[in-house]
Design a protein around this motif. Structure first.
Motif, PDB file in Angstrom:
ATOM      1  N   TYR A  88       0.836  -1.201   0.000  1.00  0.00           N
ATOM      2  CA  TYR A  88       0.000   0.000   0.000  1.00  0.00           C
ATOM      3  C   TYR A  88       0.872   1.253   0.000  1.00  0.00           C
ATOM      4  CZ  TYR A  88      -2.613   3.837   2.051  1.00  0.00           C
ATOM      5  OH  TYR A  88      -3.142   5.078   2.308  1.00  0.00           O
ATOM      6  N   LYS A  92       0.963   4.107  -2.819  1.00  0.00           N
ATOM      7  CA  LYS A  92       0.603   5.470  -2.387  1.00  0.00           C
ATOM      8  C   LYS A  92       1.705   6.450  -2.810  1.00  0.00           C
ATOM      9  CE  LYS A  92      -0.046   7.705   2.155  1.00  0.00           C
ATOM     10  NZ  LYS A  92      -0.640   8.940   1.747  1.00  0.00           N
ATOM     11  N   ASP A  97      -0.894   9.208  -4.306  1.00  0.00           N
ATOM     12  CA  ASP A  97      -0.802  10.585  -3.811  1.00  0.00           C
ATOM     13  C   ASP A  97      -0.679  11.565  -4.971  1.00  0.00           C
ATOM     14  OD1 ASP A  97      -1.053   9.736  -1.250  1.00  0.00           O
ATOM     15  OD2 ASP A  97       1.025  10.123  -0.647  1.00  0.00           O
ATOM     16  N   PRO A 103      -9.125   8.970  -0.500  1.00  0.00           N
ATOM     17  CA  PRO A 103      -8.917   7.794   0.365  1.00  0.00           C
ATOM     18  C   PRO A 103     -10.041   6.765   0.260  1.00  0.00           C
ATOM     19  CG  PRO A 103      -8.402   9.819   1.540  1.00  0.00           C
ATOM     20  CD  PRO A 103      -8.951  10.241   0.209  1.00  0.00           C
ATOM     21  N   ARG A 108      -7.212  -0.840   1.029  1.00  0.00           N
ATOM     22  CA  ARG A 108      -5.975  -1.565   1.330  1.00  0.00           C
ATOM     23  C   ARG A 108      -6.250  -2.777   2.201  1.00  0.00           C
ATOM     24  NH1 ARG A 108      -3.650  -0.904   6.295  1.00  0.00           N
ATOM     25  NH2 ARG A 108      -4.565   0.699   7.629  1.00  0.00           N
TER      26      ARG A 108
END
Ligand code: 6PG
Length: 249
Positions: A88, A92, A97, A103, A108
């Motif tokens: 994860y 990310k 990101d 989110p 995850r």
């Protein structure tokens, strides 16, 4: 494997990451146009990481309606989400990101929880979130996979039968080699996916790949051979070094 139509061989690992990024963004664009969203299970490993970095940049970052993509995981290490080993965390940092993915669109695996409980919770979430495909199994639009030099895929490692009669969607096997549990999708979910893409590169994979695709069926030794009994074809993206021993016809 006689049918080579789903197998693409490129020069090296850099070209492979680009090919993988192109494949993923192409499937995303097509699927979003057809059904309004795209559900993908991400892989860990080096080639996926390079592809995620590319997907977060032009032209891919602008080509896909990323707000219509939901991200899931094919496997996870039993560590917290901020651990350097976390798949994860890798996704990310490499992609999620930079693309400013909400989110709520990222599901995850909870590697910080007791492994069996984390596997059960992930299976329950998949049943709730994904459309049900053949045999009532949750169906991803795309599952990304890699292959280890020992023929493992996701966190299905050699030594136990991946088709062990257990109908779980997600498992937390103990992996002797690393003396730890992992969390992984099972063959049942991988088989139910609309598409599966395997990307693997490098000379360390050459022998295993030839055994996996051209050798006798033995999924206990080469767990990635589960793909040979998938009803729908699997896309294999390889570099020249990995493909060096494959039969040519
Ligand atoms: C992981 C995986 C694993 C990976 C293979 C290949 O979490 O590590 O999901 O199955 O795909 O080990 O990894 P490489 O592409 O780095 O060789």
């Amino acid at each position: 494997m006689r049918d080579r139509s789903n197998l693409v061989v490129v020069a090296n690992e850099t070209a492979l990451a680009l090919e993988l990024a192109r494949f993923v963004s192409g499937r995303a664009v097509e699927t979003i146009a057809r059904r309004g969203r795209f559900d993908i299970a991400l892989a860990g490993g080096s080639t996926p990481k390079a592809a995620y970095t590319l997907l977060a940049q032009a032209p891919f970052a602008n080509a896909v309606s990323w707000e219509r993509v939901r991200f899931f995981f094919g496997d996870e290490r039993c560590v917290p989400p901020d651990d350097d080993q976390s798949n994860y965390k890798m996704a990310k940092n490499a992609m999620l990101d930079a693309l400013r993915i909400a989110p709520a669109a990222v599901h995850r695996m909870h590697g910080e929880d007791p492994p069996q409980a984390a596997a059960r919770a992930y299976a329950q979430m998949l049943r709730h979130e994904l459309p049900l495909g053949a045999d009532g199994v949750p169906a991803f639009d795309l599952v990304m996979l890699g292959m280890g030099p020992d023929g493992h895929t996701a966190s299905l490692f050699p030594g136990s039968d991946p088709f062990d009669g257990d109908a779980s969607l997600v498992k937390a096997p103990y992996v002797e080699k690393f003396a730890t549990h992992r969390i992984t999708l099972t063959p049942c979910v991988i088989h139910a996916a609309d598409e599966v893409v395997v990307a693997t590169a490098g000379g360390a994979k050459t022998e295993a790949l030839a055994a996996v695709l051209d050798g006798p069926l033995d999924a206990r030794t080469y767990p990635i051979q589960i793909l040979r009994s998938r009803a729908r074809p699997t896309k294999w993206l390889l570099d020249r070094a990995a493909a060096a021993l494959l039969a040519t016809s």
